[in-house]
Design a protein around this motif. Structure first.
Motif, PDB file in Angstrom:
ATOM      1  N   SER A 138      47.589  45.007  41.109  1.00  0.00           N
ATOM      2  CA  SER A 138      48.022  46.365  41.456  1.00  0.00           C
ATOM      3  C   SER A 138      46.796  47.255  41.611  1.00  0.00           C
ATOM      4  N   LYS A 139      46.564  47.755  42.825  1.00  0.00           N
ATOM      5  CA  LYS A 139      45.428  48.644  43.048  1.00  0.00           C
ATOM      6  C   LYS A 139      45.642  49.972  42.333  1.00  0.00           C
ATOM      7  N   ASN A 140      46.900  50.421  42.282  1.00  0.00           N
ATOM      8  CA  ASN A 140      47.214  51.686  41.621  1.00  0.00           C
ATOM      9  C   ASN A 140      46.897  51.608  40.130  1.00  0.00           C
ATOM     10  N   ASN A 141      47.419  50.598  39.459  1.00  0.00           N
ATOM     11  CA  ASN A 141      47.211  50.489  38.019  1.00  0.00           C
ATOM     12  C   ASN A 141      45.763  50.152  37.682  1.00  0.00           C
ATOM     13  N   SER A 142      45.132  49.331  38.527  1.00  0.00           N
ATOM     14  CA  SER A 142      43.730  48.986  38.284  1.00  0.00           C
ATOM     15  C   SER A 142      42.854  50.226  38.336  1.00  0.00           C
ATOM     16  N   ALA A 143      43.167  51.158  39.233  1.00  0.00           N
ATOM     17  CA  ALA A 143      42.408  52.402  39.321  1.00  0.00           C
ATOM     18  C   ALA A 143      42.494  53.178  38.011  1.00  0.00           C
ATOM     19  N   TYR A 144      43.666  53.184  37.399  1.00  0.00           N
ATOM     20  CA  TYR A 144      43.848  53.863  36.109  1.00  0.00           C
ATOM     21  C   TYR A 144      42.992  53.200  35.034  1.00  0.00           C
ATOM     22  N   THR A 171      42.020  44.837  29.747  1.00  0.00           N
ATOM     23  CA  THR A 171      41.832  44.210  31.042  1.00  0.00           C
ATOM     24  C   THR A 171      40.964  42.956  30.979  1.00  0.00           C
ATOM     25  N   ILE A 172      41.017  42.207  32.067  1.00  0.00           N
ATOM     26  CA  ILE A 172      40.210  40.996  32.205  1.00  0.00           C
ATOM     27  C   ILE A 172      38.731  41.339  32.255  1.00  0.00           C
ATOM     28  N   TRP A 173      38.397  42.592  32.635  1.00  0.00           N
ATOM     29  CA  TRP A 173      37.004  42.987  32.779  1.00  0.00           C
ATOM     30  C   TRP A 173      36.348  43.356  31.453  1.00  0.00           C
ATOM     31  N   LEU A 199      32.695  42.948  26.097  1.00  0.00           N
ATOM     32  CA  LEU A 199      33.571  42.674  24.959  1.00  0.00           C
ATOM     33  C   LEU A 199      34.983  42.455  25.498  1.00  0.00           C
ATOM     34  N   ILE A 200      35.547  41.273  25.260  1.00  0.00           N
ATOM     35  CA  ILE A 200      36.812  40.886  25.879  1.00  0.00           C
ATOM     36  C   ILE A 200      37.761  40.335  24.821  1.00  0.00           C
ATOM     37  N   THR A 201      39.038  40.628  24.967  1.00  0.00           N
ATOM     38  CA  THR A 201      40.032  40.064  24.057  1.00  0.00           C
ATOM     39  C   THR A 201      40.306  38.602  24.412  1.00  0.00           C
ATOM     40  N   THR A 202      40.538  37.784  23.401  1.00  0.00           N
ATOM     41  CA  THR A 202      40.864  36.374  23.599  1.00  0.00           C
ATOM     42  C   THR A 202      42.365  36.212  23.840  1.00  0.00           C
TER      43      THR A 202
END
Length: 361
Positions: free
Chosen positions: A228-234, A297-299, A338-341
């Motif tokens: 989702s481009k909309n949600n990713s922007a948020y 997020t994945i990032w 820093l990423i969640t597992t």
């Protein structure tokens, strides 16, 4: 279960559409240095709007703002509004993405959540929508009282069988002042179980990832090219304008929100006034939001960004408080992010709150 602002009265629908258009026009200067990448009709049941009303509002955006060549234009819709005729008409507009509030493919779950549509309507609308729209997302809710793991597995498998490219899934939350809260408080409905919700979540993540979906945000899964481009922007902290009663906006350093009252909103717009309040985000607010959205997020959360924007002392605070989650396997560091597992994703909001900055010392 939903405590968002809503109205069930359609008597002033025409006035509301005109008021939305007026607000879009009034606020164009706020976005004069921005380019619109996404348009999102959400926050309730915009599928109640006629095709002409939807086209009118899209045209107002185009006539007042700079818009990219191929924007993502999403319409939230309930299955009971999506007849074959309606889907066909929507496919002939600029709308190129449908977000369909399925919630569950089982009748008893829908009745518990007081949904207007039936399971049969969900199963009827999705194949037609899928035939005319390449980009579709559906919502599913887990952690519902009485929802066994086996039943949840069937929900997920039905979604997979329908070839839906994007799935959003949320744990049922009992919000205060809702019908569900009253039923739980009176003992008519059991309190949702965190243990069951965790089992549902892990099955969902493992199954969708095995089927080729990318778990790019805690509650969102998509095939390549269908984020989702909309949600990713948020989540990435981009600027956005929220139009309509109770809608929120963000410009990087300030957040604003419109009044959550239809009559007061309409009256203000008739006079050309913006019925909103705003707050300037503090240093701590901006840091906390960067951590909260990043961990979902994945990032992940860029350690370099935290140091560059918030300083070495704040980075030290983050690293110190993150260590116990690195030790227990809920967080990991990958390419200085820093990423969640797998297990940590279910606890992302709780972890984030523990990393928040309350005050500088």
């Amino acid at each position: 279960y939903c405590d968002f602002h809503f109205s069930t009265n359609l008597k002033k629908k025409n006035e509301m559409v005109l008021a939305l258009a007026k607000e879009i026009e009034l606020r164009k200067n706020e976005f004069q240095n921005e380019t619109v990448e996404t348009i999102y009709f959400g926050g309730g049941t915009p599928s109640l709007l006629t095709i002409n009303e939807l086209r009118f509002l899209i045209d107002i955006v185009y006539s007042n703002y700079k818009v990219v060549e191929n924007p993502e234009i999403t319409l939230e819709a309930n299955p009971d509004d999506l007849s074959n005729t309606q889907i066909g008409e929507l496919a002939n507009t600029a709308i190129n993405r449908l977000s369909i509030g399925i919630q569950s493919f089982f009748e008893d779950d829908l009745q518990l959540m007081n949904r207007a549509h039936s399971a049969a309507e969900s199963l009827a609308c999705l194949p037609m929508a899928r035939a005319l729209f390449d980009n579709i997302t559906i919502d599913l809710i887990y952690g519902i009282p009485g929802l066994t793991l086996e039943k949840w597995q069937k929900n997920v498998q039905i979604a997979l069988s329908l070839d839906i490219p994007h799935i959003s899934s949320y744990a049922l939350t009992v919000e205060p002042k809702t019908a569900l809260h009253k039923m739980v408080s009176s003992g008519k409905v059991a309190q949702p179980s965190d243990q069951e919700a965790s089992e549902h979540f892990l099955y969902l993540t493992d199954t969708l990832q095995a089927a080729g979906y990318i778990h790019y945000e805690v509650s969102n899964f998509a095939r390549e090219g269908y984020f989702s481009k909309n949600n990713s922007a948020y989540w990435l902290g981009k600027t956005y304008l929220g139009i309509g009663p109770s809608a929120h906006s963000y410009n990087g350093h300030e957040r604003s929100w419109n009044i959550a009252n239809n009559s007061l909103y309409l009256n203000a717009m008739m006079q050309g006034n913006l019925p909103s309040e705003s707050e300037t985000l503090t240093f701590e607010d901006r840091y906390n939001e960067a951590v909260m959205t990043g961990l979902r997020t994945i990032w992940g959360v860029s350690l370099a960004r935290i140091e560059a924007e918030f300083g070495h002392q704040t980075l030290g605070h983050l690293q110190l408080h993150a260590q116990k989650y690195l030790d227990n396997g809920w967080l990991e560091i990958n390419n200085e992010h820093l990423i969640t597992t797998r297990v940590g994703k279910f606890m992302a909001d709780g972890i984030a709150s523990d990393l928040f900055l309350l005050h500088l010392t």
